[in-house]
Design an enzyme around this catalytic site. Structure first.
Site, mmCIF file in Angstrom:
data_model
loop_
_atom_site.group_PDB
_atom_site.id
_atom_site.type_symbol
_atom_site.label_atom_id
_atom_site.label_comp_id
_atom_site.label_asym_id
_atom_site.label_seq_id
_atom_site.Cartn_x
_atom_site.Cartn_y
_atom_site.Cartn_z
ATOM 1 C CD GLN A 1 -3.011 -1.179 2.548
ATOM 2 O OE1 GLN A 1 -2.232 -0.690 3.600
ATOM 3 N NE2 GLN A 1 -3.981 -1.698 2.583
ATOM 4 C CG ASN B 1 4.107 2.409 -7.489
ATOM 5 O OD1 ASN B 1 3.705 3.572 -7.517
ATOM 6 N ND2 ASN B 1 4.562 1.536 -8.579
ATOM 7 C CG HIS C 1 -1.863 2.136 -2.580
ATOM 8 N ND1 HIS C 1 -2.760 1.142 -2.434
ATOM 9 C CD2 HIS C 1 -2.328 3.230 -1.689
ATOM 10 C CE1 HIS C 1 -3.418 1.439 -1.181
ATOM 11 N NE2 HIS C 1 -3.356 2.449 -0.893
ATOM 12 C CG HIS D 1 4.168 -7.047 -11.426
ATOM 13 N ND1 HIS D 1 3.394 -6.389 -10.712
ATOM 14 C CD2 HIS D 1 5.444 -6.751 -10.564
ATOM 15 C CE1 HIS D 1 3.998 -5.571 -9.751
ATOM 16 N NE2 HIS D 1 5.032 -5.744 -10.065
#
Lengths: 458, 458
Positions: A342, A345, A349, A382
């Site tokens: 959290q 980034n 977030h 990702h």
């Protein structure tokens, strides 16, 4: 040798006030050269100060004990920086003297381009402007009421889908794009996807709130809108807003410090790199390699974090006078995996919270389901950013992200305080290189095993 | 696909209070698994929360910018510990597999003793009880009024002088004492010197304050006095007090954690040692050696600091239920050299302040003169503890300490904030190994050059 007169009962009442104020001053002033002065009362000693001298101990915990509640370790951060610079300066000098400059500019360029005369990744990035204009045009039509909400939504969905698919197809089909160039282009498109998604949502919310006002505004400000759109595209945030907070002016000193940091970190990369490369290719003894890889890989990640999330983003923000500099929060203190995700980034977030998690909750999904969905989406991106440029679909990144869910449960359930924090660090130090090693191993087996020049170069 | 009803103006006023309270909760609860829950408001969205969603940025600095004022880096400390343990665990395992256990118990014992049947250092420590009893007896006589203040003072001066000179003569004349054993014995005697000096001062102050009361007390409590004296001798402080603050009970968990830390740090020493020894003896290229020596030497010092000032002292304090655990303050944040010297070793700092600096000020000395005198005394003791056991009088330690004075002036004058902090760290990382290298070099030249077995062993 020692005169008794110092301890006589001179001006007892007059002194009492002075001592009390000196005491409170001692508590406040701690650092700096003045501390020594305030700590000591000169002049003749009275009975009160004698009593103080007799009782020089009090019940208290050591600062490093967690019971003390002391948490100011700014100096330790400076220590890390000093140690990193010192040990790398030596390594850098040694490598420079022994091998010359390792990362020469042509080599860097060749990471992005195979053929210096065709720039596929750069072209891809330039093409992305098309999608920005589609969004702008759609929004204008919607604001004017020329098309219905439903048609607008369809155009948006089409536009956003193409943003994700088009570069993927190009990277997979065009052999002249290198993995680094491909990852760069895909990164730019992913950021654009998130930004335009936010743009769409926010504009819809605004129309719903003040339908008449927005319509009249949009017509008169169509030129400014385009400028503002590009401001948003370059601003270091993923969340659209009608009025971004702006800082008052560009501080040249701040700008130069960030620039200096970016340049300095590049030399750090240069000195860490040989360690990294020498150790990553011998895949015969995986576990030993993993431990050897873990520390340099972790250092590279930390340098990357600082370079990207602090130096670069602040640099861009300062240039654009973008006011909100919260690009990360204190993830280094995180005692749970959840807290880490959290806070490391904040742009992503914030976007996930505003455009994915909260809308899901509003539509009636449960908390656990929504959280898992966010992790799932994150895992997808990702994988997207790693697999497509490498042209290998192994799902290591995806699985690595999904493994965070049970890990988060475990840490939150069994570990607390500093132990939880240590567990988060360990998962970062050990977890990342596992995924990296997997990809490196597979990439090596697929691409390089039969090519003696590459094996030698690495 | 997206239902408009969610944004309808339902129960506008009722919701306002809820949102405000939710907001304040978000600010307070930050860490832990609950943060996710409080960060998000479920249920139908109202106009207020929509406005909140539209404005999701605010003017603020990044946490790592010094302008933000954020200083909680407890996690970075944990990171250092994790990295130290991880990288040393690997090194330790490698060394263990390659060379077996490097520090075998007999080798450790041989550092203290040349002949296992004569224990000169231990005997020296046992003899120190004589000086404690002399102090106790003198004090009793003084309290009873059997001897005058002047005679008492003379006995004390004699006793304290002998405490410093006697072990020095023994260590210099007795060839069977090893350098490590000698340093240990001299350390014990130095601590005893400081403690008895404080004992003398405090008792005199008490007599001067309440002469009648103290006399009657001392007669009735002569047995308890002896016990209390030994409590003071073993307590982790150098400043005597009539009633030390005591903790309520011995916490077994705390005791075991400190013990575990001490054992753990010994294995760390074991793994750092080979690096240290392999590099310290080749004195041909001093500057390169220095940089190579700096980092392991600094790590050893840090481990020593933690092991001695946190683990051991807290262990002893917990056993004795000694309440005041302030053995160090936040020297890691020190932005001036002065702040470092005032905060890294609180027992000595407190003693210097109470029994040396303040009495000097009371006797009319200036601040700068008194500060320099403290540094001078400290330099003397550093030299005393290093030169005598090594049987070499080179004044490197003395000069190193005295060099702190101009350095402190320079840092305070020209460097501020994080730069000052970095300068303090650099002086620690670079300054210490210079002195160590000087002694190692001289010791090597004097003792080992013609002895092939020692050269080989090192």
């Amino acid at each position: 040798m020692i005169d008794k007169d110092d301890f006589g009962p001179i001006t007892r009442n007059r002194r009492r006030a002075t001592i009390t104020s000196a005491k409170s001053e001692t508590v406040k002033v701690r650092n700096g050269a003045t501390a020594a002065a305030s700590d000591l009362t000169s002049g003749p000693k009275t009975r009160e100060s004698l009593t103080k001298a007799l009782h020089c101990h009090k019940l208290q915990e050591s600062m490093l004990s967690s019971a003390s509640g002391f948490k100011n370790y700014r100096g330790i951060l400076n220590w890390c920086v000093v140690m990193l610079v010192l040990s790398n300066a030596r390594l850098f000098l040694e490598n420079l003297l022994r091998y010359g400059i390792l990362v020469d500019p042509i080599q860097v360029v060749s990471l992005f381009l195979k053929d210096p005369y065709s720039w596929p990744a750069a072209c891809l990035v330039i093409v992305s402007n098309v999608f920005i204009f589609v969004a702008l045009y759609t929004e204008r039509k919607l604001a004017m009421g020329s098309i219905s909400e439903k048609v607008g939504l369809l155009i948006y969905i089409f536009n956003l889908t193409v943003i994700l698919c088009f570069p993927m197809v190009v990277v997979l089909k065009l052999p002249s794009i290198t993995p680094v160039g491909g990852a760069f282009a895909l990164g730019v498109y992913t950021i654009l996807f998130l930004k335009l998604y936010s743009y769409k949502d926010v504009n819809r919310w605004c129309r719903e709130r003040t339908q008449v006002k927005a319509r009249s505004l949009s017509r008169s400000l169509s030129y400014d809108r385009r400028t503002y759109m590009y401001y948003f595209v370059f601003a270091p945030t993923l969340c659209y807003e009608l009025n971004f907070p702006r800082s008052e002016s560009i501080r040249m000193g701040f700008l130069l410090r960030r620039l200096f940091e970016m340049v300095g970190n590049c030399t750090l990369f240069n000195s860490v790199k040989p360690v990294f490369i020498l150790q990553e290719m011998d895949y015969s003894r995986m576990t030993e390699r993993l431990l050897r890889l873990a520390v340099p890989n972790h250092l590279i990640w930390l340098i990357f974090f600082y370079c990207f999330f602090h130096s670069s983003m602040n640099f861009v923000a300062e240039l654009l006078r973008f006011g909100d500099r919260e690009f990360y929060r204190d993830w280094w203190n995180s005692e749970t995996i959840t807290y880490f995700w959290q806070n490391w980034n904040i742009p992503v977030h914030k976007w996930c919270l505003r455009h994915f998690y909260k809308p899901l909750l509003r539509r009636g999904a449960g908390k656990l389901l929504s959280q898992s969905a966010v992790f799932f989406a994150s895992a997808f991106f990702h994988e997207y950013l790693v697999s497509v440029p490498l042209r290998m679909f192994r799902l290591w990144a995806f699985m690595g992200m999904m493994a965070q869910l049970p890990l988060a449960w475990f840490v939150a359930r069994f570990l607390r305080g500093n132990y939880g924090n240590a567990a988060v660090w360990l998962s970062l130090i050990i977890g990342q290189p596992i995924a990296v090693l997997m990809y490196v191993h597979d990439y090596y087996v697929t691409h390089c095993q039969d090519d003696p020049t590459i094996t030698e170069a690495l």
